[in-house]
Design a protein around this motif. Structure first.
Motif, PDB file in Angstrom:
ATOM      1  N   LYS A  91      37.429  -7.660  49.563  1.00 41.65           N
ATOM      2  CA  LYS A  91      38.679  -7.065  48.653  1.00 41.65           C
ATOM      3  C   LYS A  91      39.061  -8.069  47.484  1.00 41.65           C
ATOM      4  N   PHE A  92      39.335  -7.505  46.530  1.00 44.12           N
ATOM      5  CA  PHE A  92      39.266  -8.310  45.152  1.00 44.12           C
ATOM      6  C   PHE A  92      41.039  -8.404  45.037  1.00 44.12           C
ATOM      7  N   VAL A  93      41.235  -9.941  44.837  1.00 53.30           N
ATOM      8  CA  VAL A  93      42.781 -10.141  44.690  1.00 53.30           C
ATOM      9  C   VAL A  93      42.830 -10.847  43.487  1.00 53.30           C
ATOM     10  N   LEU A  94      43.870 -10.438  42.453  1.00 52.71           N
ATOM     11  CA  LEU A  94      44.244 -11.294  41.273  1.00 52.71           C
ATOM     12  C   LEU A  94      44.882 -12.628  41.898  1.00 52.71           C
ATOM     13  N   GLY A 106      26.798  -7.344  36.747  1.00 51.24           N
ATOM     14  CA  GLY A 106      25.718  -7.134  36.401  1.00 51.24           C
ATOM     15  C   GLY A 106      25.437  -5.601  35.677  1.00 51.24           C
ATOM     16  N   ALA A 107      26.618  -4.653  36.089  1.00 54.01           N
ATOM     17  CA  ALA A 107      26.748  -3.438  35.710  1.00 54.01           C
ATOM     18  C   ALA A 107      27.836  -2.803  35.349  1.00 54.01           C
ATOM     19  N   ASN A 108      28.247  -1.704  34.694  1.00 59.15           N
ATOM     20  CA  ASN A 108      29.404  -1.189  34.239  1.00 59.15           C
ATOM     21  C   ASN A 108      30.747  -1.241  35.655  1.00 59.15           C
ATOM     22  N   LYS A 109      29.846  -0.786  36.661  1.00 59.91           N
ATOM     23  CA  LYS A 109      30.873  -0.517  37.996  1.00 59.91           C
ATOM     24  C   LYS A 109      31.440  -1.748  38.195  1.00 59.91           C
ATOM     25  N   ASP A 110      30.558  -3.067  38.473  1.00 58.75           N
ATOM     26  CA  ASP A 110      30.970  -4.147  38.740  1.00 58.75           C
ATOM     27  C   ASP A 110      32.501  -4.709  37.868  1.00 58.75           C
ATOM     28  N   VAL A 111      32.418  -4.213  36.588  1.00 64.05           N
ATOM     29  CA  VAL A 111      33.316  -4.385  35.417  1.00 64.05           C
ATOM     30  C   VAL A 111      34.769  -3.594  35.875  1.00 64.05           C
ATOM     31  N   GLU A 112      34.372  -2.206  36.276  1.00 58.48           N
ATOM     32  CA  GLU A 112      35.354  -1.374  36.487  1.00 58.48           C
ATOM     33  C   GLU A 112      36.177  -1.827  37.631  1.00 58.48           C
ATOM     34  N   VAL A 131      38.440  -4.572  36.766  1.00 58.72           N
ATOM     35  CA  VAL A 131      39.535  -4.156  35.788  1.00 58.72           C
ATOM     36  C   VAL A 131      40.477  -3.413  36.443  1.00 58.72           C
ATOM     37  N   GLU A 132      40.144  -2.557  37.600  1.00 56.36           N
ATOM     38  CA  GLU A 132      41.112  -1.895  38.413  1.00 56.36           C
ATOM     39  C   GLU A 132      41.777  -2.748  39.472  1.00 56.36           C
ATOM     40  N   ASN A 133      41.188  -3.767  39.751  1.00 55.46           N
ATOM     41  CA  ASN A 133      42.152  -4.724  40.281  1.00 55.46           C
ATOM     42  C   ASN A 133      42.776  -5.921  39.657  1.00 55.46           C
ATOM     43  N   ARG A 134      42.779  -5.463  38.112  1.00 54.00           N
ATOM     44  CA  ARG A 134      43.730  -6.442  37.337  1.00 54.00           C
ATOM     45  C   ARG A 134      43.018  -7.894  37.190  1.00 54.00           C
ATOM     46  N   VAL A 135      41.822  -8.276  37.743  1.00 57.57           N
ATOM     47  CA  VAL A 135      41.285  -9.311  37.484  1.00 57.57           C
ATOM     48  C   VAL A 135      40.946  -9.505  36.226  1.00 57.57           C
ATOM     49  N   ILE A 136      40.192  -8.495  35.545  1.00 53.13           N
ATOM     50  CA  ILE A 136      39.859  -8.675  34.141  1.00 53.13           C
ATOM     51  C   ILE A 136      40.727  -7.545  33.253  1.00 53.13           C
ATOM     52  N   GLU A 151      30.721  -1.781  29.324  1.00 51.86           N
ATOM     53  CA  GLU A 151      29.355  -2.192  28.925  1.00 51.86           C
ATOM     54  C   GLU A 151      29.240  -3.165  28.140  1.00 51.86           C
ATOM     55  N   GLU A 152      30.232  -3.641  27.376  1.00 52.74           N
ATOM     56  CA  GLU A 152      30.325  -4.494  26.264  1.00 52.74           C
ATOM     57  C   GLU A 152      30.413  -6.002  26.946  1.00 52.74           C
ATOM     58  N   VAL A 153      31.569  -5.903  28.149  1.00 51.17           N
ATOM     59  CA  VAL A 153      31.631  -6.880  29.175  1.00 51.17           C
ATOM     60  C   VAL A 153      30.335  -7.440  29.845  1.00 51.17           C
ATOM     61  N   VAL A 154      29.475  -6.629  30.274  1.00 46.82           N
ATOM     62  CA  VAL A 154      28.375  -6.911  30.650  1.00 46.82           C
ATOM     63  C   VAL A 154      27.315  -7.436  29.759  1.00 46.82           C
ATOM     64  N   LYS A 155      27.431  -6.935  28.680  1.00 45.76           N
ATOM     65  CA  LYS A 155      26.452  -7.454  27.652  1.00 45.76           C
ATOM     66  C   LYS A 155      26.968  -8.898  27.317  1.00 45.76           C
ATOM     67  N   LEU A 156      28.183  -9.185  27.024  1.00 43.45           N
ATOM     68  CA  LEU A 156      28.739 -10.585  26.950  1.00 43.45           C
ATOM     69  C   LEU A 156      28.344 -11.463  27.812  1.00 43.45           C
ATOM     70  N   PHE A 157      28.338 -11.293  29.192  1.00 41.44           N
ATOM     71  CA  PHE A 157      27.798 -12.336  30.180  1.00 41.44           C
ATOM     72  C   PHE A 157      26.325 -12.285  30.052  1.00 41.44           C
TER      73      PHE A 157
END
Length: 436
Positions: free
Chosen positions: A269-272, A334-340, A343-348, A356-362
């Motif tokens: 579980k991801f927590v901010l 590593g993929a869009n789903k990871d970012v999603e 983002v849903e958990n307000r970490v990013i 996709e731009e976030v994935v490309k950035l890293f």
């Protein structure tokens, strides 16, 4: 044979050779007095070509040159009038003569030159003049950014066309720096603020960063982290997330960690995180919670991080935590789903055009990133995450919860089906018993 005047001619030649040697010796001695080329105190570098070729714009000033490395470039000369204007304002408000500031810089010239990997062979006079003008520009820019009273109506940096948005990035490039100590000493010598309380340059710089780069600067950090030894503004930014002194790390066989999606599928579980230090990533093995501080991503992010990474790689530092952080986030995202998921958990907080731009950035930041498995900062964290994901029970439990108990209605449906199945089994058993 004609011999008249030979002795006199030889004496003249000998005297000329002697003069040439003396002039050359004086020139060599002068060079040795300013032995900046391989100084132990060097801290402002040319970005290595292997990094520059990945994104040259990230290391090149757009509007203003600070220091010797980009000084005199044609496209940056337009800001010279602004430098003169800021120097005039600095002198007017300082109540210190220009001679006083020049004398201070002259006394520090060797130390200043030693801070640079190269100073383009500038003469002493030219070098001192450049330092004074650039230092006055940086100090006045920091003042104007934080205190509107210092802004003049004819200043196009803070009024249309608002050049401050480019300038604030330019003064944070590794090749575009002045040693922080000279900024401090010139600022301290000035009488800006008069009889009013005068913030230190560290306080002034911190105030600038918390407004201009809130994606990286930590608001309540003063007093908790020591900024007294920072060498320039790039290191100032890096110091915001300086970790406490660490115990020696165990060597990793390979620097590898599950992606966010894989962690999610394993039940993590991801927590901010409540901490504002980006390195303060914590995993609770018992609760299965991964706490990650908020990361704000925008168009300036790559430039700022690239210059901090370049400084880490060029300078002999006790910690290289920025590179390790970028590596870890690259493994996570590593993929869009990871970012999603983050983002849903307000970490990013994503201000880039897409996930996709976030994935490309890293991905891009990790090209040329130097990471060692011998002393990876997050060694313990990734060991725990890999171990958690390696337990089949965690994945089964997570799959059951995510696929069959992900909503109240789904839980009711599954529960109803289980009850129905149990009742069916009971009925079947009863029927068999009746027959028997």
């Amino acid at each position: 044979m004609e011999t008249v005047g030979t002795s006199s001619t030889n004496d003249e030649l000998s005297h000329q050779v002697s003069l040439d040697i003396e002039i050359l010796a004086q020139s060599v001695k002068k060079e040795l007095q300013i032995s900046y080329a391989f100084s132990d105190t060097c801290c402002i570098y040319k970005v290595p070509e292997r990094l520059r070729e990945l994104n040259e714009k990230a290391y090149t000033p757009r509007l203003v040159s600070i220091g010797p490395i980009h000084h005199g470039k044609e496209k940056l000369k337009a800001m010279q009038d602004h430098k003169i204007m800021y120097l005039q304002e600095f002198l007017a408000q300082s109540e210190v003569s220009v001679e006083g500031f020049i004398e201070l810089i002259k006394e520090k010239e060797t130390r200043l030159r030693n801070c640079y990997a190269e100073t383009n062979g500038f003469s002493s006079e030219y070098f001192i003049k450049m330092i004074l003008m650039d230092a006055a520009f940086v100090i006045m820019f920091l003042l104007k950014y934080s205190f509107t009273d210092f802004r003049g109506s004819r200043d196009s940096i803070f009024y249309p066309p608002y050049k401050r948005f480019d300038v604030r990035v330019d003064i944070c490039l590794l090749e575009n720096q002045l040693p922080f100590f000279i900024l401090e000493e010139l600022y301290r010598l000035s009488t800006i603020f008069g009889n009013s309380p005068k913030p230190t340059l560290i306080e002034l710089t911190h105030r600038f960063f918390t407004v201009a780069f809130d994606l990286w600067a930590v608001g309540d950090i003063l007093g908790k982290v020591d900024f007294s030894e920072v060498k320039h503004l790039v290191e100032f930014l890096s110091t915001y997330h300086q970790p406490p002194k660490q115990n020696p790390k165990e060597k990793l066989e390979v620097v590898a960690a599950p992606s966010v999606k894989e962690l999610h599928q394993a039940g993590v579980k991801f927590v901010l995180g409540s901490s504002k230090n980006l390195l303060d990533i914590k995993f609770d093995r018992n609760k299965g919670t991964l706490e990650i501080p908020r990361l704000k991503l925008e168009d300036r992010t790559e430039i700022i991080i690239r210059n901090m990474l370049a400084f880490e790689q060029c300078h002999d530092m006790e910690y290289v935590y920025v590179g390790d952080y970028i590596c870890l986030m690259g493994l996570f995202l590593g993929a869009n789903k990871d970012v999603e998921i983050l983002v849903e958990n307000r970490v990013i907080e994503n201000w880039l055009p897409s996930d996709e731009e976030v994935v490309k950035l890293f991905d891009n930041l990790n090209i040329g990133n130097l990471v060692s498995p011998d002393d990876f900062f997050f060694e313990g964290l990734i060991k725990d995450l890999n171990a958690f994901c390696g337990r089949p029970w965690n994945k089964w439990k997570a799959t059951l919860k995510q696929n069959y108990f992900n909503t109240p209605w789904a839980a009711i449906s599954v529960s109803g089906a289980v009850i129905l199945l149990i009742l069916t089994v009971v009925q079947s058993v009863c029927s068999i018993l009746e027959v028997v």
